[in-house]
Design a protein around this motif. Structure first.
Motif, PDB file in Angstrom:
ATOM      1  N   ALA A  65     -64.114  64.234 -93.957  1.00  0.00           N
ATOM      2  CA  ALA A  65     -64.593  64.471 -95.320  1.00  0.00           C
ATOM      3  C   ALA A  65     -64.008  63.448 -96.286  1.00  0.00           C
ATOM      4  N   VAL A  66     -62.734  63.109 -96.099  1.00  0.00           N
ATOM      5  CA  VAL A  66     -62.104  62.073 -96.936  1.00  0.00           C
ATOM      6  C   VAL A  66     -62.787  60.729 -96.701  1.00  0.00           C
ATOM      7  N   MET A  67     -63.063  60.409 -95.449  1.00  0.00           N
ATOM      8  CA  MET A  67     -63.749  59.154 -95.135  1.00  0.00           C
ATOM      9  C   MET A  67     -65.145  59.127 -95.758  1.00  0.00           C
ATOM     10  N   TRP A  68     -65.838  60.271 -95.732  1.00  0.00           N
ATOM     11  CA  TRP A  68     -67.170  60.375 -96.329  1.00  0.00           C
ATOM     12  C   TRP A  68     -67.078  60.177 -97.840  1.00  0.00           C
ATOM     13  N   LYS A  69     -66.067  60.773 -98.453  1.00  0.00           N
ATOM     14  CA  LYS A  69     -65.882  60.634 -99.907  1.00  0.00           C
ATOM     15  C   LYS A  69     -65.682  59.171-100.279  1.00  0.00           C
ATOM     16  N   ARG A  70     -64.956  58.441 -99.472  1.00  0.00           N
ATOM     17  CA  ARG A  70     -64.729  57.015 -99.746  1.00  0.00           C
ATOM     18  C   ARG A  70     -66.022  56.203 -99.703  1.00  0.00           C
ATOM     19  N   ARG A  71     -67.023  56.724 -98.994  1.00  0.00           N
ATOM     20  CA  ARG A  71     -68.336  56.078 -98.939  1.00  0.00           C
ATOM     21  C   ARG A  71     -69.287  56.635-100.003  1.00  0.00           C
ATOM     22  N   GLY A  72     -68.788  57.534-100.832  1.00  0.00           N
ATOM     23  CA  GLY A  72     -69.624  58.083-101.893  1.00  0.00           C
ATOM     24  C   GLY A  72     -69.952  59.546-101.731  1.00  0.00           C
ATOM     25  N   PRO A  74     -69.183  63.737-101.665  1.00  0.00           N
ATOM     26  CA  PRO A  74     -68.657  64.603-102.717  1.00  0.00           C
ATOM     27  C   PRO A  74     -67.203  65.020-102.492  1.00  0.00           C
ATOM     28  N   SER A  75     -66.465  65.107-103.578  1.00  0.00           N
ATOM     29  CA  SER A  75     -65.068  65.518-103.479  1.00  0.00           C
ATOM     30  C   SER A  75     -64.951  67.018-103.190  1.00  0.00           C
ATOM     31  N   ALA A  76     -65.969  67.797-103.543  1.00  0.00           N
ATOM     32  CA  ALA A  76     -65.915  69.245-103.299  1.00  0.00           C
ATOM     33  C   ALA A  76     -65.772  69.554-101.810  1.00  0.00           C
ATOM     34  N   VAL A  77     -66.442  68.787-100.965  1.00  0.00           N
ATOM     35  CA  VAL A  77     -66.347  69.013 -99.521  1.00  0.00           C
ATOM     36  C   VAL A  77     -64.945  68.661 -99.033  1.00  0.00           C
ATOM     37  N   VAL A  78     -64.355  67.624 -99.605  1.00  0.00           N
ATOM     38  CA  VAL A  78     -62.979  67.260 -99.243  1.00  0.00           C
ATOM     39  C   VAL A  78     -62.049  68.420 -99.575  1.00  0.00           C
ATOM     40  N   GLY A  79     -62.212  68.983-100.769  1.00  0.00           N
ATOM     41  CA  GLY A  79     -61.379  70.112-101.172  1.00  0.00           C
ATOM     42  C   GLY A  79     -61.547  71.304-100.257  1.00  0.00           C
ATOM     43  N   HIS A  80     -62.797  71.596 -99.904  1.00  0.00           N
ATOM     44  CA  HIS A  80     -63.077  72.728 -99.021  1.00  0.00           C
ATOM     45  C   HIS A  80     -62.462  72.506 -97.644  1.00  0.00           C
ATOM     46  N   ALA A  81     -62.748  71.346 -97.056  1.00  0.00           N
ATOM     47  CA  ALA A  81     -62.255  71.060 -95.696  1.00  0.00           C
ATOM     48  C   ALA A  81     -60.725  70.952 -95.671  1.00  0.00           C
ATOM     49  N   ALA A  82     -60.147  70.259 -96.645  1.00  0.00           N
ATOM     50  CA  ALA A  82     -58.684  70.108 -96.673  1.00  0.00           C
ATOM     51  C   ALA A  82     -58.011  71.454 -96.948  1.00  0.00           C
ATOM     52  N   GLY A  83     -58.603  72.231 -97.838  1.00  0.00           N
ATOM     53  CA  GLY A  83     -58.056  73.558 -98.122  1.00  0.00           C
ATOM     54  C   GLY A  83     -58.067  74.444 -96.894  1.00  0.00           C
ATOM     55  N   MET A  84     -59.137  74.393 -96.127  1.00  0.00           N
ATOM     56  CA  MET A  84     -59.218  75.185 -94.903  1.00  0.00           C
ATOM     57  C   MET A  84     -58.169  74.714 -93.899  1.00  0.00           C
ATOM     58  N   ALA A  85     -57.963  73.406 -93.804  1.00  0.00           N
ATOM     59  CA  ALA A  85     -56.958  72.880 -92.867  1.00  0.00           C
ATOM     60  C   ALA A  85     -55.561  73.382 -93.239  1.00  0.00           C
ATOM     61  N   VAL A  86     -55.243  73.365 -94.517  1.00  0.00           N
ATOM     62  CA  VAL A  86     -53.928  73.826 -94.966  1.00  0.00           C
ATOM     63  C   VAL A  86     -53.771  75.320 -94.694  1.00  0.00           C
ATOM     64  N   ILE A  87     -54.786  76.093 -95.034  1.00  0.00           N
ATOM     65  CA  ILE A  87     -54.721  77.544 -94.814  1.00  0.00           C
ATOM     66  C   ILE A  87     -54.583  77.849 -93.317  1.00  0.00           C
ATOM     67  N   LEU A  88     -55.279  77.083 -92.492  1.00  0.00           N
ATOM     68  CA  LEU A  88     -55.187  77.302 -91.048  1.00  0.00           C
ATOM     69  C   LEU A  88     -53.809  76.952 -90.501  1.00  0.00           C
ATOM     70  N   LEU A  89     -53.173  75.940 -91.051  1.00  0.00           N
ATOM     71  CA  LEU A  89     -51.802  75.624 -90.625  1.00  0.00           C
ATOM     72  C   LEU A  89     -50.857  76.764 -90.996  1.00  0.00           C
ATOM     73  N   VAL A  90     -51.029  77.323 -92.185  1.00  0.00           N
ATOM     74  CA  VAL A  90     -50.224  78.489 -92.584  1.00  0.00           C
ATOM     75  C   VAL A  90     -50.512  79.657 -91.645  1.00  0.00           C
ATOM     76  N   GLN A  91     -51.789  79.870 -91.341  1.00  0.00           N
ATOM     77  CA  GLN A  91     -52.193  80.955 -90.452  1.00  0.00           C
ATOM     78  C   GLN A  91     -51.566  80.797 -89.067  1.00  0.00           C
ATOM     79  N   PHE A  92     -51.566  79.585 -88.563  1.00  0.00           N
ATOM     80  CA  PHE A  92     -50.979  79.331 -87.245  1.00  0.00           C
ATOM     81  C   PHE A  92     -49.487  79.665 -87.268  1.00  0.00           C
ATOM     82  N   ALA A  93     -48.807  79.231 -88.330  1.00  0.00           N
ATOM     83  CA  ALA A  93     -47.369  79.526 -88.458  1.00  0.00           C
ATOM     84  C   ALA A  93     -47.133  81.035 -88.530  1.00  0.00           C
ATOM     85  N   LEU A  94     -47.962  81.745 -89.277  1.00  0.00           N
ATOM     86  CA  LEU A  94     -47.828  83.202 -89.359  1.00  0.00           C
ATOM     87  C   LEU A  94     -48.020  83.851 -87.990  1.00  0.00           C
TER      88      LEU A  94
END
Length: 131
Positions: A65-72, A74-94
């Motif tokens: 998603a970050v690579m796609w954003k660099r090509r033009g 949307p930043s909203a998808v970056v936020g969604h995908a990155a947010g899910m990745a962070v939440i999933l890392l927390v979930q894995f730790a839990l």
């Protein structure tokens, strides 16, 4: 004055694939979790393995998603995908810290929230890609 409409480049195919892999693996995790919560034993390792698949697919989706954003893209998808990745890392730790008490139930509730977020991710990508 006319407003120029800038088209968004199509999302990378790999981004769609990673999002759907995350959706599929989180569905399997939810089914396994239901069995585990109902008393079926011996499924923890399989549940964790699918957790790893979900985390990896989501991290790769965030990078794409970050690579796609660099090509033009949307930043909203970056936020969604990155947010899910962070939440999933927390979930894995839990999941790793879970002792069967309060942490277990936080893990369960967060798992439901994650399912909703991951179910929406492919739609978010497709919608942003069609603008």
């Amino acid at each position: 004055m006319t407003q120029q409409h800038t088209s968004v480049p199509s999302a990378p195919k790999a981004l769609h694939i990673c999002a759907w892999i995350a959706v599929g693996s989180v569905i399997v995790q939810a089914v396994l979790a239901c069995f585990m919560l109902s008393g079926v034993r011996g499924l923890g390792d399989v549940h964790m393995a699918f957790g790893i698949v979900t985390v990896l697919a989501t991290i790769i989706a965030a990078i794409l998603a970050v690579m796609w954003k660099r090509r033009g893209g949307p930043s909203a998808v970056v936020g969604h995908a990155a947010g899910m990745a962070v939440i999933l890392l927390v979930q894995f730790a839990l999941g790793e810290l879970s002792d069967g008490g309060a942490i277990k139930w936080i893990h369960v509730v967060l798992g439901v929230i994650i399912m909703v977020g991951l179910f929406v991710l492919p739609k978010s990508i497709s919608k942003a890609s069609s603008k």
